[in-house]
Design a protein around this motif. Structure first.
Motif, PDB file in Angstrom:
ATOM      1  N   ARG A 122       1.023  -1.458  -0.011  1.00  0.00           N
ATOM      2  CA  ARG A 122      -0.063   0.028  -0.070  1.00  0.00           C
ATOM      3  C   ARG A 122       0.749   1.233   0.041  1.00  0.00           C
ATOM      4  NH1 ARG A 122      -3.513  -3.210  -1.027  1.00  0.00           N
ATOM      5  NH2 ARG A 122      -5.231  -3.744   0.508  1.00  0.00           N
ATOM      6  N   GLY A 175       2.176   1.986   3.325  1.00  0.00           N
ATOM      7  CA  GLY A 175       2.680   0.855   4.341  1.00  0.00           C
ATOM      8  C   GLY A 175       4.125   1.063   4.521  1.00  0.00           C
ATOM      9  N   GLY A 180       1.407  -2.392   3.706  1.00  0.00           N
ATOM     10  CA  GLY A 180       0.669  -1.831   4.486  1.00  0.00           C
ATOM     11  C   GLY A 180      -0.383  -3.225   5.451  1.00  0.00           C
ATOM     12  N   GLU A 181      -0.477  -4.164   4.650  1.00  0.00           N
ATOM     13  CA  GLU A 181      -1.478  -5.311   5.411  1.00  0.00           C
ATOM     14  C   GLU A 181      -0.852  -6.508   5.161  1.00  0.00           C
ATOM     15  OE1 GLU A 181      -5.407  -4.623   3.723  1.00  0.00           O
ATOM     16  OE2 GLU A 181      -5.434  -2.410   3.944  1.00  0.00           O
ATOM     17  N   LYS A 207      -6.851  -8.866   9.670  1.00  0.00           N
ATOM     18  CA  LYS A 207      -5.754  -8.278   8.957  1.00  0.00           C
ATOM     19  C   LYS A 207      -4.649  -7.651  10.165  1.00  0.00           C
ATOM     20  CE  LYS A 207      -8.330  -6.182   5.247  1.00  0.00           C
ATOM     21  NZ  LYS A 207      -8.395  -4.794   4.729  1.00  0.00           N
ATOM     22  N   ILE A 231      -2.161  -4.433  10.229  1.00  0.00           N
ATOM     23  CA  ILE A 231      -2.131  -3.379   9.285  1.00  0.00           C
ATOM     24  C   ILE A 231      -0.901  -2.271   9.918  1.00  0.00           C
ATOM     25  CG2 ILE A 231      -3.355  -0.965   8.516  1.00  0.00           C
ATOM     26  CD1 ILE A 231      -5.887  -2.309   8.608  1.00  0.00           C
ATOM     27  N   TRP A 249     -10.609  -2.649  16.022  1.00  0.00           N
ATOM     28  CA  TRP A 249      -9.098  -2.667  16.017  1.00  0.00           C
ATOM     29  C   TRP A 249      -8.499  -2.841  17.422  1.00  0.00           C
ATOM     30  CZ3 TRP A 249      -9.306   2.959  14.198  1.00  0.00           C
ATOM     31  CH2 TRP A 249      -9.877   3.138  12.799  1.00  0.00           C
ATOM     32  N   GLU A 275      -6.883  -5.833  12.868  1.00  0.00           N
ATOM     33  CA  GLU A 275      -8.234  -5.556  12.657  1.00  0.00           C
ATOM     34  C   GLU A 275      -9.055  -6.712  12.319  1.00  0.00           C
ATOM     35  OE1 GLU A 275      -9.667  -2.254   9.634  1.00  0.00           O
ATOM     36  OE2 GLU A 275      -9.457  -3.933   8.342  1.00  0.00           O
TER      37      GLU A 275
END
Ligand code: ZN
Length: 310
Positions: free
Chosen positions: A14, A17, A34-35, A84, A86, A117, A182
Motif C-alpha cells: 500500500r 505501508g 501495509g496489510e 488483518k 495493518i 481494532w 483488525e
C-alpha cells in the motif's frame, strides 16, 4: 474434532505501508507493505492452509466443501470474517462503511461492515480518527462542502493495547505510526470521505461524498469498551466486544493452560511470544483456525493471541 488449520497469510503493498510487518516474521517484498491478510477467504486474496491433511487447500473452498470444520456453517454464505494486521507508516484515508441495509440497497446486495481494532503498537503521540464533531446532518454537509475536515474529524490518542469497535456509519481512519490487528465482517464496501488532498500517480483518489453523507451517523456518540477479564490457571482471557458479527478476545498464556473452546470455529492470531497448542508449535505472526467443537485446548508456553468467534 481437534483440528488446527495454519493459514498462509497474504501480504498487500500500500502507498501508506511500511516495513514493520517484518516484526511478525513475514518476508516483505518492499518497504511499502501495509496489510497482512491473516484470515481471509476473499477470492483474489484467499489464505491457503499450510501443513496437515488440508495442506494447500484454500480457505474459501474448505468453507464450502468441509462445513463440519466450521460448525456446519450454511454453504451459501461466504466465510464471515476478515482478519488483518495493518502497518500505517503514513495516514490512511478517512472513511466510513454502510450498514447491511444500505449496502444491500445501493451496492448490489453487498454486506455492510462492522470492524474493530486492537492496537498492537503506537508511536508516542500517535492518534486515530473515530467519529466527528458535527451536531446535525446540515452542519456535517456544510463542513464537508467548506472542506473543514480537520475541524470536523474527532482524533483521539492511541497506545498499545487499546481496543476500538467501529460501527457502520462511524467516520474513522488509522493514522501514521500505528500497527493494528483488525477484525471485520468480510465485506469491502468503503466510502472515502477525505484523503488529505494527497496525490496518487499525480491524481487525487476518488471520494464518495454523497454516500458518506447518507451513512454517517450524526451526532457521533462515543461508546466506551469495557473489557471483561478472567484469570484462570496458566492464562488470562480478556473479552473486548461481543456483537452480532463476532466476539473478540485476547488470550495470554503463561505456563500450561487448558482453554475450553466450544461451538463454532475460532480463529487465532498470535501477536507476541511462542508456544504450543496441543503439540503444534505457534509463534508471533501465525494465523490459524481451530475447528468447531474443538473441546479443551492445551496451550503451553508464553504467548498472546487475539481469538475471534463468529
Ligand atoms: Zn474501515
Amino acid at each position: 474434532m481437534r483440528k488446527i488449520l495454519f493459514l498462509q497469510p497474504q501480504l498487500q503493498e500500500r502507498l501508506w505501508g511500511g516495513n514493520r510487518l517484518a516484526e511478525y516474521g513475514y518476508k516483505l517484498p518492499s518497504d511499502h507493505v501495509g496489510e497482512c491478510w491473516g484470515v481471509s477467504a476473499y477470492p483474489d486474496s484467499c489464505a491457503t492452509v499450510r501443513g496437515g491433511v488440508y495442506d494447500g487447500r484454500r480457505l474459501d473452498d474448505l468453507w464450502r466443501e468441509e462445513p463440519d470444520l466450521f460448525g456446519g456453517a450454511p454453504a451459501k454464505e461466504d466465510f464471515p470474517l476478515l482478519i488483518k494486521i495493518i502497518d500505517a507508516h503514513d495516514d490512511l484515508s478517512i472513511q466510513v462503511h454502510p450498514d447491511d441495509a444500505y449496502a444491500r440497497e445501493h451496492e448490489n446486495g453487498a454486506c455492510g461492515k462492522t470492524e474493530c481494532w486492537y492496537v498492537l503498537d503506537a508511536e508516542p503521540g500517535a492518534t486515530i480518527v473515530i467519529g466527528h464533531h458535527a451536531k446535525t446532518k446540515e452542519e456535517l454537509a456544510q463542513m464537508i462542502a467548506d472542506g473543514r475536515f480537520r475541524e470536523l474529524i474527532r482524533e483521539v490518542p492511541v497506545k498499545k493495547g487499546d481496543f476500538f469497535q467501529i460501527e457502520p456509519g462511524t467516520v474513522h481512519a488509522i493514522k501514521a505510526g500505528t500497527v493494528v490487528l483488525e477484525t471485520q465482517e468480510s465485506s469491502d464496501v468503503t466510502y472515502r470521505l477525505y484523503d488529505y488532498d494527497r496525490l496518487q500517480n499525480g491524481k487525487k483518489r476518488p471520494l464518495h461524498i454523497k454516500q458518506s453523507l447518507d451513512v454517517i451517523k450524526t451526532p457521533f456518540e462515543p461508546k466506551a469498551i469495557e473489557p471483561v477479564v478472567k484469570t484462570k490457571p496458566g492464562y488470562v482471557l480478556t473479552k473486548y466486544v461481543d456483537c452480532r458479527f463476532y466476539t473478540v478476545y485476547k488470550l495470554e498464556v503463561d505456563g500450561t493452560a487448558t482453554v475450553p473452546l466450544s461451538g463454532m470455529f475460532h480463529t487465532m492470531s498470535v501477536i507476541e511470544g511462542e508456544g504450543y497448542l496441543d503439540g503444534s508449535r505457534v509463534e508471533k505472526g501465525d494465523h490459524l483456525v481451530l475447528a468447531a467443537d474443538y473441546g479443551d485446548m492445551k496451550a503451553v508456553g508464553r504467548f498472546t493471541a487475539i481469538v475471534t468467534r463468529v
